[in-house]
Design an enzyme around this catalytic site. Sequence first.
Site, short mmCIF file in Angstrom:
data_model
loop_
_atom_site.label_atom_id
_atom_site.label_comp_id
_atom_site.label_asym_id
_atom_site.label_seq_id
_atom_site.Cartn_x
_atom_site.Cartn_y
_atom_site.Cartn_z
CB SER A 159 45.00 34.38 40.90
OG SER A 159 44.80 34.83 39.37
CE1 TYR A 185 41.96 30.53 38.78
CE2 TYR A 185 41.82 32.86 38.06
CZ TYR A 185 42.61 31.63 38.52
OH TYR A 185 44.09 31.81 38.81
#
Length: 326
Positions: A159, A185
Amino acid sequence: MTTAQHPLGSGFGAASTAEEVIKGIDLTGKVAIVTGGYSGIGLETARVLRTAGAEVVVPARDVERARTALKDVPGAEVEHLDLLDAASIDAFAEKFLASGRSLHLLVNSAGIMATPLARDARGYEGQFATNHLGHFQLTTRLWPALVAAEGARVVVLSSRGIRFAGVDFDDLHFEHRTYEPFLAYGQSKTANALFAVEVDRRGQAQGIRAFAVHPGLIVDTGLVKHLDPAALQAAGALDSEGRPVRDLERQMKTVQQGAATSVWCATSPQLDGLGGVYCENVDISPLVTPENEAVWAGGDGPGVLPRAVDPAAAARLWEVSERLTA
């Protein structure tokens, strides 16, 4: 650091869909495993691979939910797997290996994002454990089937969240620092990118190539369920009616567009002989130079930070992950 992070000029782009990039590719006789293959871009990836003729296996924590989601993907197989449960991963891998099938495509698409602090039974931080360690264990347990394919590809969903953090080898599980959902994350997504680098290095001689993927920002996949809708509206990801904003200049895509790079990395002959690279918008991403890092981090253009494709960090992460997953 030398790197193959140079765009190919694939002829595709941010608007391309998974169906468009797989056109003309026949996967008959190929076997694919797609984690997360019953929702969001994972479901679209599984569907498109199946329509191209692949045998598709979808591991799922909730088997009945997965079967319902895959009702329009005839022939897709569903097996139980919980990425936070080491015994479950081993059981899934053992069952697949016992089937005697080769594994041509492994798409590690499942993931969680910006969750409240949670730990697995081993005490490992939940996002790192789910997004990286679970897929690390799954991939390494399935290694014999990947080798048997004599030409396998592993696709790891990363990501643009790599911008939030590198991998903190001194405190992977937030035992000594304050837990921040996006910091955790970012660490897990950087780990995903590094994992692809080391899978490729270790697997290349055995016919295994690996790719990391940034799919774009797709807010209607369930991945953002822990985020405040008001914050998503403030960021321009949702409109005033709460509907997803589509803006290809900012990589805000549909599910069909979001799955395109995964499918391209898994199947495209344009990538023959290549691997260990981070991709987005259906091409290899350019490397972000130090002088351009601040501009890149504050914008929406393509690119990958050097720390996310650093071979030394990738090798270290593999060794640490081996110890953590025994």
